[in-house]
Design an enzyme around this catalytic site. Structure first.
Site, PDB file in Angstrom:
ATOM      1  N   HIS A  32       7.211 -14.539 -26.177  1.00  0.00           N
ATOM      2  CA  HIS A  32       7.060 -12.747 -25.392  1.00  0.00           C
ATOM      3  C   HIS A  32       7.158 -11.278 -26.130  1.00  0.00           C
ATOM      4  O   HIS A  32       7.144 -10.685 -25.803  1.00  0.00           O
ATOM      5  CB  HIS A  32       6.825 -12.873 -24.004  1.00  0.00           C
TER       6      HIS A  32
HETATM    7  C1  UD1 Z   1       8.093  -7.146 -19.965  1.00  0.00           C
HETATM    8  C2  UD1 Z   1       9.488  -6.435 -20.639  1.00  0.00           C
HETATM    9  C3  UD1 Z   1      10.238  -7.503 -21.068  1.00  0.00           C
HETATM   10  C4  UD1 Z   1      10.982  -8.669 -20.015  1.00  0.00           C
HETATM   11  C5  UD1 Z   1       9.191  -9.254 -20.183  1.00  0.00           C
HETATM   12  C6  UD1 Z   1       8.874 -10.322 -19.321  1.00  0.00           C
HETATM   13  C7  UD1 Z   1       9.268  -3.909 -21.363  1.00  0.00           C
HETATM   14  C8  UD1 Z   1       9.580  -2.946 -22.212  1.00  0.00           C
HETATM   15  N1  UD1 Z   1       9.516  -5.179 -21.381  1.00  0.00           N
HETATM   16  O1  UD1 Z   1       7.560  -7.316 -21.122  1.00  0.00           O
HETATM   17  O2  UD1 Z   1      11.706  -7.276 -20.885  1.00  0.00           O
HETATM   18  O3  UD1 Z   1      11.741  -9.827 -21.001  1.00  0.00           O
HETATM   19  O4  UD1 Z   1       8.449  -8.725 -19.152  1.00  0.00           O
HETATM   20  O5  UD1 Z   1       7.562 -11.237 -18.937  1.00  0.00           O
HETATM   21  O6  UD1 Z   1       9.793  -4.002 -19.457  1.00  0.00           O
HETATM   22  N2  UD1 Z   1       0.230  -8.474 -18.677  1.00  0.00           N
HETATM   23  C9  UD1 Z   1      -0.395  -9.471 -17.717  1.00  0.00           C
HETATM   24  N3  UD1 Z   1      -0.503  -9.327 -16.364  1.00  0.00           N
HETATM   25  C10 UD1 Z   1       1.219  -9.035 -16.136  1.00  0.00           C
HETATM   26  C11 UD1 Z   1       2.073  -8.789 -16.993  1.00  0.00           C
HETATM   27  C12 UD1 Z   1       1.385  -8.029 -18.336  1.00  0.00           C
HETATM   28  O7  UD1 Z   1      -1.403  -9.361 -18.303  1.00  0.00           O
HETATM   29  O8  UD1 Z   1       1.903  -9.531 -14.711  1.00  0.00           O
HETATM   30  C13 UD1 Z   1      -0.050  -8.497 -19.701  1.00  0.00           C
HETATM   31  C14 UD1 Z   1      -0.625  -7.048 -20.562  1.00  0.00           C
HETATM   32  O9  UD1 Z   1      -1.533  -6.556 -21.555  1.00  0.00           O
HETATM   33  C15 UD1 Z   1       0.658  -6.152 -20.790  1.00  0.00           C
HETATM   34  C16 UD1 Z   1       1.245  -6.760 -21.606  1.00  0.00           C
HETATM   35  O10 UD1 Z   1       0.570  -7.918 -20.581  1.00  0.00           O
HETATM   36  O11 UD1 Z   1      -0.465  -5.243 -21.310  1.00  0.00           O
HETATM   37  C17 UD1 Z   1       2.689  -6.759 -21.486  1.00  0.00           C
HETATM   38  O12 UD1 Z   1       2.957  -6.778 -20.595  1.00  0.00           O
HETATM   39  P1  UD1 Z   1       4.764  -5.076 -20.234  1.00  0.00           P
HETATM   40  O13 UD1 Z   1       4.819  -5.888 -19.010  1.00  0.00           O
HETATM   41  O14 UD1 Z   1       3.843  -4.203 -20.709  1.00  0.00           O
HETATM   42  O15 UD1 Z   1       5.583  -5.798 -21.225  1.00  0.00           O
HETATM   43  P2  UD1 Z   1       6.253  -7.856 -21.159  1.00  0.00           P
HETATM   44  O16 UD1 Z   1       5.419  -8.544 -22.878  1.00  0.00           O
HETATM   45  O17 UD1 Z   1       5.597  -8.298 -19.930  1.00  0.00           O
END
Ligand code: UD1
Length: 395
Positions: free
Chosen positions: A228
Site C-alpha cells: 500500500h
Molecule cells: C496510512 C499511513 C501509513 C500506514 C497505512 C496503513 C500516513 C501518512 N500513512 O496510509 O503509514 O502504513 O495508513 O494502512 O498516515 N481509504 C479508504 N478507506 C479508509 C482509509 C483510506 O478508502 O478507511 C483510502 C482513501 O482513498 C485514502 C487512501 O485510502 O485517500 C489513503 O488513506 P490514508 O489514510 O491517507 O493513507 P494510507 O495509504 O492508508
C-alpha cells in the site's frame, strides 16, 4: 482521582498497538484509559472489525476526520483534537506508530496550554502539571528511522519524537537513533514491541480462525501479499512491474492478496485491476480483519509486503518476509529476523531463495515477548508520579 489517559487510534496499524495497552490499563485502579479515534481510517474493514477482533469497546471519542491531503488531514486532526483536549483534560496522551494522526495529536498536545482553572466542560477535571499546563505526550514505537525523508511516515516519526516527553522504543536501534538526534536519555525507555502483545493475546483466536483452509490452501504452501505504500502503488510503472512479478510468482506458488483501499484505487485507476483479478492462482480479496489476516500469516510459506508491522510479525513468527522497499525503519527484522529488502526486479528470484530458510536461522528480538504493555504501564506509573520533574521537550 483516576488519571485520564488518551490512547490515540487512527489508522489500521495502530489498533493493534493500542489494544494491549488499553486492556492493561483497564486493570489499573489509578488509570482511566480512553480511546480517541481520529477517523483517519474509516471503512468498516479498515477500522471497525479491528475493534471487534481486538476486543476493544467503541472509541470513547471519534473525531471523524477521514481522508485528505497530508496538510488537510494533519490540520483537521489538530483542530478537532485541540477541542477534545480542552474539554477532557487528560493527564497523558499516548500516540503510537507513525501515521499523520500520530504527529497531529502530538503537535496539538504540546502546544495547548490549559487555563489554570478547570471549566465545567469537563466531567472530571484532571489535575495538571504546574510546569507544563498541558498533558504529557508519550510515543509508543519511538525511534524508528528509515532515513528516507520522502516517506511521509519518516517525517511523522521525526516530528513526533522531537516533541514527545517520553519515548518508548521497541529495540536498541530506536534508542541509538534518538540519542543521535540529541534526545535526552532519561526520556527514552525501551519497552519492546507492542504488536507482539496483540499477536500473543489473540493467538488462540487466530489459530481457531483457520483461514488457509477456507481458501483451500495447505499450511506452508502459499504466499501472502500486502502492498500500500505510495512508493509502490502511486507510480504507474512500479505498480505495473509489481503486477507482472506477482503473476510470475503465482505460476509456482498460490498467492493471496488482500488489497488496501489505496492500492485498489490505483489498480483501478491505471486499469490493472481486471487483469490481475483474472490471474490464475492469485486471489485478490478485500482488506481482512485482524484475526483472519493473522491466520493467513501464520499459515503462509512467505509474505511479500511493504508494511512495517508485517515485517515485525513475520520476524516474530519465523516466516520469510520479502519487503518491497529500498529501506526499512525496522532494521532488526533484517539483521536478526526473517526480513529481506528487495526491489521489484529481484522479487521473483528472492522468492526462490527464501523458501530455503530453515527454522534455526530465525531469532526473536529481545523484549518482543508479549509483555510490552506491562512495561509501558510501569513506565506510565513513573511518569505520572514524577511528571512535575519533567521539563518540556526541547531538552
Ligand atoms: C496510512 C499511513 C501509513 C500506514 C497505512 C496503513 C500516513 C501518512 N500513512 O496510509 O503509514 O502504513 O495508513 O494502512 O498516515 N481509504 C479508504 N478507506 C479508509 C482509509 C483510506 O478508502 O478507511 C483510502 C482513501 O482513498 C485514502 C487512501 O485510502 O485517500 C489513503 O488513506 P490514508 O489514510 O491517507 O493513507 P494510507 O495509504 O492508508
Amino acid at each position: 482521582m483516576k488519571k485520564l489517559i488518551h490512547l490515540i487510534a487512527a489508522a489500521r496499524p495502530n489498533f493493534m498497538k493500542i489494544a494491549p495497552l488499553y486492556h492493561a490499563l483497564c486493570k489499573e485502579t489509578w488509570a482511566k484509559p480512553e480511546i480517541v479515534h481520529t477517523g483517519q481510517h474509516y471503512d468498516a474493514n479498515m477500522s471497525d472489525t479491528f475493534f471487534r477482533d481486538l476486543e476493544l469497546p467503541p472509541p470513547h471519542h471519534h473525531l471523524g476526520i477521514g481522508s485528505g491531503s497530508h496538510a488537510e488531514q494533519t490540520g483537521k486532526v489538530m483542530t478537532a483534537y485541540e477541542r477534545l483536549l480542552e474539554a477532557t483534560r487528560p493527564s497523558l496522551v499516548v500516540v503510537v506508530g507513525d501515521v499523520n494522526s500520530t504527529m497531529a495529536c502530538t503537535l496539538a498536545t504540546v502546544k495547548i496550554k490549559y487555563a489554570e482553572k478547570a471549566t465545567n466542560q469537563s466531567e472530571e477535571p484532571q489535575p495538571i502539571s504546574s510546569s507544563l499546563q498541558r498533558p504529557l505526550v508519550a510515543h509508543l514505537e519511538a525511534g524508528l528511522r528509515s532515513f528516507d525523508r520522502t516517506m511521509p511516515e519518516e517525517i511523522n516519526r521525526i516530528v513526533t519524537d522531537s516533541l514527545a516527553d517520553i519515548l518508548w522504543t521497541p529495540s536498541a536501534d530506536g534508542d541509538e537513533n534518538l540519542a543521535r538526534e540529541g534526545i535526552a536519555v532519561d526520556k527514552i525507555v525501551r519497552v519492546g514491541n507492542i504488536m507482539i502483545d496483540s499477536l500473543e493475546m489473540m493467538r488462540p483466536k487466530i489459530e481457531a480462525t483457520n483461514m488457509p483452509k477456507q481458501y483451500g490452501f495447505k499450511d506452508g504452501s502459499y504466499g501472502l501479499v500486502t502492498l500500500h505504500r505510495p512508493s509502490n502503488v502511486d507510480d504507474q510503472g512500479q505498480l505495473e512491474a509489481i503486477c507482472a512479478a506477482l503473476k510470475k510468482i503465482s505460476q509456482r506458488m498460490s498467492l493471496i492478496f488482500p488489497v488496501h483501499p489505496r492500492t485498489r484505487k490505483q489498480l483501478e485507476h491505471f486499469d490493472f485491476w481486471h487483469n490481475l483479478k483474472q490471474t490464475p492462482n492469485l486471489t485478490l480479496s478485500e482488506p481482512l480483519p485482524y484475526l483472519q489476516f493473522m491466520s493467513l500469516v501464520f499459515g503462509s510459506r512467505l509474505v511479500i509486503t511493504d508494511s512495517g508491522g508485517v515485517q515485525e510479525e513475520t520476524t516474530y513468527l519465523g516466516i520469510p518476509c520479502l519487503t518491497l522497499r529500498a529501506n526499512t525503519e525496522r532494521p532488526i527484522t533484517v539483521s536478526e529476523g526473517t526480513n529481506r529488502l528487495c526491489s521489484v526486479t529481484t522479487l521473483a528470484q528472492h522468492v526462490g531463495e527464501v523458501t530455503t530458510i530453515t527454522k534455526n536461522q530465525r531469532k526473536k528480538p529481545l523484549m518482543w515477548d508479549g509483555c510490552t504493555a506491562e512495561r509501558v504501564v510501569v513506565s506510565i506509573r513513573d511518569i505520572l508520579h514524577l511528571q512535575v520533574e519533567f521539563t518540556p521537550s526541547g531538552n
